[in-house]
Design an enzyme around this catalytic site. Structure first.
Site, PDB file in Angstrom:
ATOM      1  N   GLY A 216     104.728 -56.957  72.574  1.00 21.69           N
ATOM      2  CA  GLY A 216     105.200 -56.393  71.197  1.00 21.69           C
ATOM      3  C   GLY A 216     105.131 -54.880  71.489  1.00 21.69           C
ATOM      4  O   GLY A 216     105.154 -54.314  72.678  1.00 21.69           O
TER       5      GLY A 216
ATOM      6  N   HIS B 195     101.089 -51.521  48.241  1.00 25.14           N
ATOM      7  CA  HIS B 195     102.091 -50.861  48.407  1.00 25.14           C
ATOM      8  C   HIS B 195     102.701 -50.925  47.146  1.00 25.14           C
ATOM      9  O   HIS B 195     103.155 -52.070  46.185  1.00 25.14           O
ATOM     10  CB  HIS B 195     103.902 -50.794  49.384  1.00 25.14           C
ATOM     11  CG  HIS B 195     104.418 -49.088  49.502  1.00 25.14           C
ATOM     12  ND1 HIS B 195     104.963 -48.773  48.626  1.00 25.14           N
ATOM     13  CD2 HIS B 195     104.071 -48.515  50.589  1.00 25.14           C
ATOM     14  CE1 HIS B 195     105.462 -47.399  49.249  1.00 25.14           C
ATOM     15  NE2 HIS B 195     104.986 -47.595  50.627  1.00 25.14           N
TER      16      HIS B 195
ATOM     17  N   ARG C 154      98.055 -44.152  48.159  1.00 23.31           N
ATOM     18  CA  ARG C 154      98.520 -46.285  47.362  1.00 23.31           C
ATOM     19  C   ARG C 154      97.328 -47.031  46.401  1.00 23.31           C
ATOM     20  O   ARG C 154      98.044 -47.647  45.522  1.00 23.31           O
ATOM     21  CB  ARG C 154      99.174 -46.871  48.508  1.00 23.31           C
ATOM     22  CG  ARG C 154     100.099 -45.952  49.728  1.00 23.31           C
ATOM     23  CD  ARG C 154     100.890 -46.593  50.807  1.00 23.31           C
ATOM     24  NE  ARG C 154     102.030 -45.899  51.460  1.00 23.31           N
ATOM     25  CZ  ARG C 154     102.562 -46.080  52.486  1.00 23.31           C
ATOM     26  NH1 ARG C 154     102.422 -46.865  53.253  1.00 23.31           N
ATOM     27  NH2 ARG C 154     103.382 -45.312  52.424  1.00 23.31           N
TER      28      ARG C 154
HETATM   29  C1  LIG Z   1     108.721 -51.926  55.138  1.00 24.16           C
HETATM   30  C2  LIG Z   1     108.157 -50.352  55.895  1.00 24.16           C
HETATM   31  C3  LIG Z   1     108.366 -49.252  55.932  1.00 24.16           C
HETATM   32  C4  LIG Z   1     107.299 -48.535  56.207  1.00 24.16           C
HETATM   33  N1  LIG Z   1     107.338 -47.393  56.721  1.00 24.16           N
HETATM   34  C5  LIG Z   1     106.252 -46.602  56.752  1.00 24.16           C
HETATM   35  C6  LIG Z   1     106.827 -44.523  57.006  1.00 24.16           C
HETATM   36  O1  LIG Z   1     107.750 -44.740  56.454  1.00 24.16           O
HETATM   37  N2  LIG Z   1     105.395 -44.444  57.677  1.00 24.16           N
HETATM   38  C7  LIG Z   1     104.274 -45.273  58.127  1.00 24.16           C
HETATM   39  O2  LIG Z   1     103.807 -44.194  58.687  1.00 24.16           O
HETATM   40  N3  LIG Z   1     104.762 -46.329  58.629  1.00 24.16           N
HETATM   41  C8  LIG Z   1     104.878 -47.159  57.959  1.00 24.16           C
HETATM   42  N4  LIG Z   1     105.511 -48.623  58.015  1.00 24.16           N
HETATM   43  C9  LIG Z   1     104.049 -48.779  58.250  1.00 24.16           C
HETATM   44  C10 LIG Z   1     104.792 -49.164  60.445  1.00 24.16           C
HETATM   45  O3  LIG Z   1     105.726 -49.250  60.117  1.00 24.16           O
HETATM   46  C11 LIG Z   1     103.542 -50.250  60.526  1.00 24.16           C
HETATM   47  O4  LIG Z   1     102.410 -50.464  60.542  1.00 24.16           O
HETATM   48  C12 LIG Z   1     103.612 -50.039  62.301  1.00 24.16           C
HETATM   49  O5  LIG Z   1     105.447 -49.823  62.827  1.00 24.16           O
HETATM   50  C13 LIG Z   1     103.450 -51.310  63.565  1.00 24.16           C
HETATM   51  O6  LIG Z   1     104.093 -50.942  64.646  1.00 24.16           O
HETATM   52  P1  LIG Z   1     103.425 -51.207  65.587  1.00 24.16           P
HETATM   53  O7  LIG Z   1     103.673 -51.419  66.966  1.00 24.16           O
HETATM   54  O8  LIG Z   1     101.837 -51.349  65.155  1.00 24.16           O
HETATM   55  O9  LIG Z   1     104.034 -53.252  65.341  1.00 24.16           O
HETATM   56  P2  LIG Z   1     105.500 -53.386  64.951  1.00 24.16           P
HETATM   57  O10 LIG Z   1     106.471 -53.128  65.150  1.00 24.16           O
HETATM   58  O11 LIG Z   1     105.540 -55.167  64.257  1.00 24.16           O
HETATM   59  O12 LIG Z   1     105.648 -54.831  66.171  1.00 24.16           O
HETATM   60  C14 LIG Z   1     105.451 -55.477  66.577  1.00 24.16           C
HETATM   61  C15 LIG Z   1     105.554 -55.963  67.926  1.00 24.16           C
HETATM   62  O13 LIG Z   1     104.742 -57.638  68.649  1.00 24.16           O
HETATM   63  C16 LIG Z   1     105.774 -58.775  68.626  1.00 24.16           C
HETATM   64  N5  LIG Z   1     104.942 -59.920  68.345  1.00 24.16           N
HETATM   65  C17 LIG Z   1     103.993 -59.422  67.378  1.00 24.16           C
HETATM   66  N6  LIG Z   1     103.927 -60.935  67.501  1.00 24.16           N
HETATM   67  C18 LIG Z   1     103.710 -61.641  68.508  1.00 24.16           C
HETATM   68  C19 LIG Z   1     103.284 -62.568  69.103  1.00 24.16           C
HETATM   69  N7  LIG Z   1     102.987 -63.792  68.283  1.00 24.16           N
HETATM   70  N8  LIG Z   1     103.710 -63.155  70.806  1.00 24.16           N
HETATM   71  C20 LIG Z   1     104.802 -62.081  71.344  1.00 24.16           C
HETATM   72  N9  LIG Z   1     105.083 -61.185  70.482  1.00 24.16           N
HETATM   73  C21 LIG Z   1     104.672 -60.790  68.968  1.00 24.16           C
HETATM   74  C22 LIG Z   1     107.201 -58.125  68.306  1.00 24.16           C
HETATM   75  O14 LIG Z   1     107.545 -59.280  68.890  1.00 24.16           O
HETATM   76  C23 LIG Z   1     107.042 -56.498  68.001  1.00 24.16           C
HETATM   77  O15 LIG Z   1     107.610 -56.911  69.137  1.00 24.16           O
HETATM   78  C24 LIG Z   1     106.066 -49.790  57.018  1.00 24.16           C
HETATM   79  C25 LIG Z   1     106.113 -49.876  56.847  1.00 24.16           C
HETATM   80  C26 LIG Z   1     107.053 -51.551  56.394  1.00 24.16           C
HETATM   81  C27 LIG Z   1     107.277 -52.944  56.683  1.00 24.16           C
END
Ligand SMILES: Cc1cc2nc3c(=O)[nH]c(=O)nc-3n(C[C@H](O)[C@H](O)[C@H](O)COP(=O)(O)OP(=O)(O)OC[C@H]3O[C@@H](n4cnc5c(N)ncnc54)[C@H](O)[C@@H]3O)c2cc1C
Ligand code: FES
Lengths: 249, 637
Positions: free
Chosen positions: B40, B266, B330
């Site tokens: 990720g 949401h 929310r």
């Molecule tokens: C539309 C939207 C708006 C949002 N707005 C906000 C906001 O304004 N403020 C806030 O705080 N939060 C917000 N959120 C929530 C927040 O964006 C996410 O919870 C957060 O960014 C998740 O980050 P992460 O690094 O955990 O995962 P992600 O950014 O989802 O990254 C996941 C990573 O894992 C990799 N991956 C996944 N599965 C596999 C696999 N099987 N094999 C290899 N790689 C894999 C992907 O390629 C990616 O690189 C929002 C979410 C959405 C959907």
């Protein structure tokens, strides 16, 4: 809506590739372009035929994955990404030609999927501020004028989709590189490395096989984030400054 | 299984400092000998990988997109919280801690949340130093906006693209480390399995989605930062590729899955308007700073919004929750929208929508200011719906957005499998039963920049570097499991695409494990899911070969995992016989229709343990024992 699709199929990077014709029916004007592609893929899968590969992920115009040349225009007839293009912008019975981005630095990998890792490598050459986690001063310790912060944000919006390259007859990546150089160069945090950054990024861009800019600004016209070609002029000035006067004056 | 959250002793405010002092270090010269896998490259994974590499470790990153920059963090719009108190409006680490605990309906671990609030302050500094172009005021200082569930303005933002800018910041740090040779990036690689050797996480099996090759990768520690699994509902604000596979595969290798039923719905998304739809688009919560939510007072009133006079409108959030109004949290706002639509007051063709109206704000501040604040969101709305939100109100409806559930981790973000760390949305740790807006970005970056680099170092200090070997039988076994699973999918040769099954599963869990749940409905779902799974394995069609690019195969593998995971999710929902945060069981509500917690019996984390094929998962519990905040009725009135 009923549509005739002429879609580029290519099994792998070394395959020749050719157009394939499909006709689909029951397309609703409110569908996005990719939802239309889903309909086709669901149909293909049910017939046991290999589905058409295309890059997509967020489907809201921000991740920069989607990348289709639609009737000769990067991302299609409306301003915005392929995923944010809606079928209401096409006519019932229309023929739509769908191709991948075409550029030497973006080799086709499969059907409509191209390899854009050259963009990553340009960023790796210097698209950053060299700061480690730990030593950052308080966020408000250096004021940044609102004008510059807003301008930097205008440039930083780039989603790295590559439409600028696809639209350019020279397959130049100037708008992409200029956006990053512009964003960091406009902020005090990025200033210290600005001269080095522009030189390194431009030379990596050349090494990746992107063409030269001959000021046609097709890039600006298709950029889904409406990034201004003024950033290219700014980068040219920065580059000249950095190369002609190797030491700051 | 006995769960040890390893919470340090002592007063809340001193726990993290104490923990840092207790943890072991690795000599700078030895760091290069250790290899860490990070799955990720979103905020959590990208930040963690860059920070570990800066410290001197060898890091390999994996993501399924074609570039690390496209992780779904890119889509976050509204902002990121931090207890900076730049507004002088009474914010502090304590207040952010309290808001988060209360927002999570007292179902989060206090110690983790406190550390999150502490670290929030450093995140902003780090991001500014990287060149993140945060919004500024005319004096050049950082600007803030408000988000739901808080009465202070502590949200930092970059127009409507905060996630994009924060991610590009982390990506730039990652790029610097790639250029220096400390990180090896593997885009277009999907994690298919976790490899556990002698009880410790030692590597992963991945599929190269360009060549189709199955590869083994070994490491001294594995970090999962694979994001959320909201796409189990098919329609959600998540990206099409978001999946549960990475964490679910770890679950099947022994990692516990915590609180899988806590799903955030949401309140402000563009409503569903047809069966063909593939995703739902969020309209950032920040819009609720200036937008007012209303429905017609009279059920079935289908006059255009402009012809409905003020006196016949119900601004139901302002009416029911006067002190938070349109900025109620929310879960509460979503349920209120559902309630209004259930009463027949919903707007739009489907009747599942409410108005988000900017007329007042445009009148007060002018269209230019509104465009400056939310221009890209307004454009997006216009693009998708073909309507102009400057002229008539937006129509919105709740949609699946975020999952609070995830792999169980201790205070040090390590799962019950030693050497397996889980960060960001993929873990369960900080948001209890409901997450406050702008707190996921904060958590991802806090985990990645400021917590995991310390705790992973502590773990590595006790491990002999380079001891993991891809030739070990466990690797061979896992690789062959993966190959067989993929082959099995291709051999079905049925008639339906995996997307068709995914849609069906999505409808099912949305109906029975969505905004409101009942024992009856969940029982039904638990019967229907295995049936659907069985049909999938008989009727799915995955054309093409395993070699080379095959997106149909990638999707089918993810859907297969969702079909198993959904059962764990519903099991969690049916066993939690209370309402809390986003988990609303209709049987447990107050007279006014608010969620009714049962602290005496349910103040614990449910952590599910895989028990083998066809067996019900084992229910483990981590008692929460709130020490510092006394749970009370969560009121936003
Ligand atoms: C539309 C939207 C708006 C949002 N707005 C906000 C906001 O304004 N403020 C806030 O705080 N939060 C917000 N959120 C929530 C927040 O964006 C996410 O919870 C957060 O960014 C998740 O980050 P992460 O690094 O955990 O995962 P992600 O950014 O989802 O990254 C996941 C990573 O894992 C990799 N991956 C996944 N599965 C596999 C696999 N099987 N094999 C290899 N790689 C894999 C992907 O390629 C990616 O690189 C929002 C979410 C959405 C959907
Ligand atoms: S799919 Fe993300 S921009 Fe189109």
């Amino acid at each position: 809506m009923k549509l005739h699709l002429k879609i580029w199929r290519q099994k792998g990077p070394t395959d020749q590739g050719q157009f394939e014709n499909h006709t689909i029916d029951g397309i609703i004007p409110d569908m996005s372009f990719l939802e239309m592609m889903d309909v086709l893929n669901v149909k293909l899968a049910s017939e046991g035929k290999q589905t058409i590969a295309f890059d997509h992920d967020c489907r809201e115009g921000i991740c920069g994955s989607c990348s289709m040349m639609i009737n000769g225009r990067a991302h299609g007839p409306t301003r915005g990404t392929t995923c944010q293009t809606y079928m209401r912008n096409f006519r019932d019975g229309q023929t739509i030609v769908i191709e991948p981005w075409r550029a030497m630095a973006f080799p086709v990998m499969c059907d409509l999927v191209v390899d854009r890792s050259s963009f990553d490598r340009i960023q790796q050459a210097g698209g950053y501020v060299s700061v480690n986690v730990g030593g950052a001063p308080d966020g408000n310790s250096v004021p940044v004028s609102k004008v510059n912060a807003d301008l930097a944000m205008d440039a930083a919006q780039c989603i790295g989709c590559g439409a600028c390259v696809a639209a350019c007859k020279n397959a130049s990546a100037m708008l992409f590189v200029a956006a990053k150089v512009g964003h960091l160069g406009l902020l005090p945090q990025g200033e210290a490395e600005a001269r080095d950054r522009v030189k390194k990024m431009v030379s990596r861009m050349d090494a990746e096989g992107f063409g030269n800019c001959t000021n046609h600004y097709e890039c600006e016209a298709v950029c889904p984030k409406e990034i201004s070609a003024d950033f290219i002029s700014k980068m040219n000035r920065d580059y000249l400054g950095a190369t002609v006067f190797p030491k700051p004056m | 299984m006995k769960l040890d959250p390893r919470v340090p002793a002592g007063p809340l405010a001193e726990k993290w400092d104490r923990c840092k002092m207790e943890m072991k270090l690795v000599n700078p010269a030895n760091k290069r000998k250790y290899h860490v896998i990070v799955v990720g490259t979103g905020l959590a994974g990208g930040a963690c990988a860059a920070s570990l590499a800066e410290l001197g470790y060898q890091v390999s990153t994996f993501c399924y997109q074609d570039s690390p920059r496209r992780a779904h963090s890119i889509a976050a719009q509204g902002g990121i919280n931090a207890a900076k108190n730049y507004r002088n409006d009474g914010d502090s680490v304590e207040r952010l801690f309290l808001d988060t605990i209360k927002g999570g309906d007292y179902r989060a671990r206090e110690s983790n949340v406190y550390r999150l609030a502490q670290n929030s302050v450093n995140i902003i500094d780090q991001c500014v130093a990287q060149g993140v172009p945060f919004a500024r005021e005319y004096g050049g200082q950082l600007d803030n906006r408000s988000f739901g569930g808080a009465q202070v303005s502590r949200t930092f933002y970059c127009r409507g693209q905060t996630g994009q800018q924060l991610l590009l910041g982390a990506y730039s740090s990652l790029n610097r480390q790639i250029e220096q040779g400390n990180v090896k990036s593997h885009p277009r690689h999907e994690m298919m399995d976790l490899v556990v050797v002698d009880g410790k996480a030692k590597g992963i099996i991945v599929r190269d989605s360009v060549t189709g090759q199955i590869e083994r990768h070994s490491a001294d520690a594995v970090v999962l930062a694979s994001g959320g699994y909201g796409t189990v509902y098919f329609l959600s604000t998540n990206a099409m590729g978001c999946n549960v596979s990475a964490t679910f595969r770890a679950y099947k290798r022994g990692a516990l899955f915590a609180n899988p039923c806590y799903t955030q719905i949401h309140p402000t998304c563009i409503p569903v308007n047809g069966d063909y739809q593939s995703k739902l688009t969020l309209m950032s919560e920040s819009l609720r700073n200036d937008g007012r939510i209303w429905v017609p007072q009279k059920p079935g009133d289908n006059r255009p919004p402009a012809s409905i006079p003020e006196s016949e409108r119900d601004y139901y959030l302002e009416r029911k929750y006067p002190s938070y109004g349109n900025l109620a949290p929310r879960d509460i706002s979503s349920r209120a929208a559902k309630e209004a639509c259930d009463q027949g007051k919903g707007v739009g063709q489907t009747g599942r929508g409410v108005y988000l109206d900017f007329a007042d704000a445009i009148g007060r501040l002018g269209q230019k200011t509104i465009a400056e604040r939310y221009g890209n969101l307004f454009d997006m709305y216009a693009h998708i719906t073909g309507e102009n939100p400057y002229q008539s109100p937006m129509r919105i409806y709740p949609a699946v957005h975020y999952v609070m559930g995830g792999l169980w981790v201790d205070y040090r973000l390590m799962s019950n499998i030693p050497g397996l760390f889980v960060l960001g949305e993929a873990n369960f740790s900080d948001h209890g039963a409901n997450r406050l807006g702008a707190s996921a970005l904060m958590q991802g970056l806090a985990d990645g920049y400021f917590t995991a680099p310390y705790t992973i170092t502590d773990y590595l200090a006790g491990v002999k570097p380079g001891s993991s070997d891809v030739k070990a039988t466990e690797f061979a076994q896992a690789e062959s499991d993966v190959s067989q699973r993929l082959k099995k999918l291709q051999d079905v040769k049925g008639k339906h695409s995996s997307q068709a099954f995914h849609r069906e599963l999505g409808k099912l869990v949305w109906e029975y494990c969505g905004m409101a749940r009942t024992k009856e409905g969940l029982t039904k779902a638990l019967g229907l899911i295995p049936e659907l799974r069985e049909r999938f394995w008989k009727e799915v069609s995955v054309p093409g070969s395993g070699a080379g690019m095959n997106q149909g195969l990638e999707n089918a593998a993810r859907v297969a995992d969702f079909l198993e995971f959904a059962e764990v999710m519903c099991t969690d929902a049916i066993t939690r016989e209370e309402s809390c945060g986003a988990h609303f069981r209709e049987e447990y509500q107050t007279e006014e229709g608010e969620a009714q917690r049962n602290d005496a019996e349910y103040s614990f984390v449910s952590a599910w343990e895989y028990a083998g094929e066809g067996k019900a998962p084992i229910w483990n519990k981590e008692p929460l024992n709130p020490e510092f905040v006394k749970p009370s009725v969560r009121s936003y009135k």
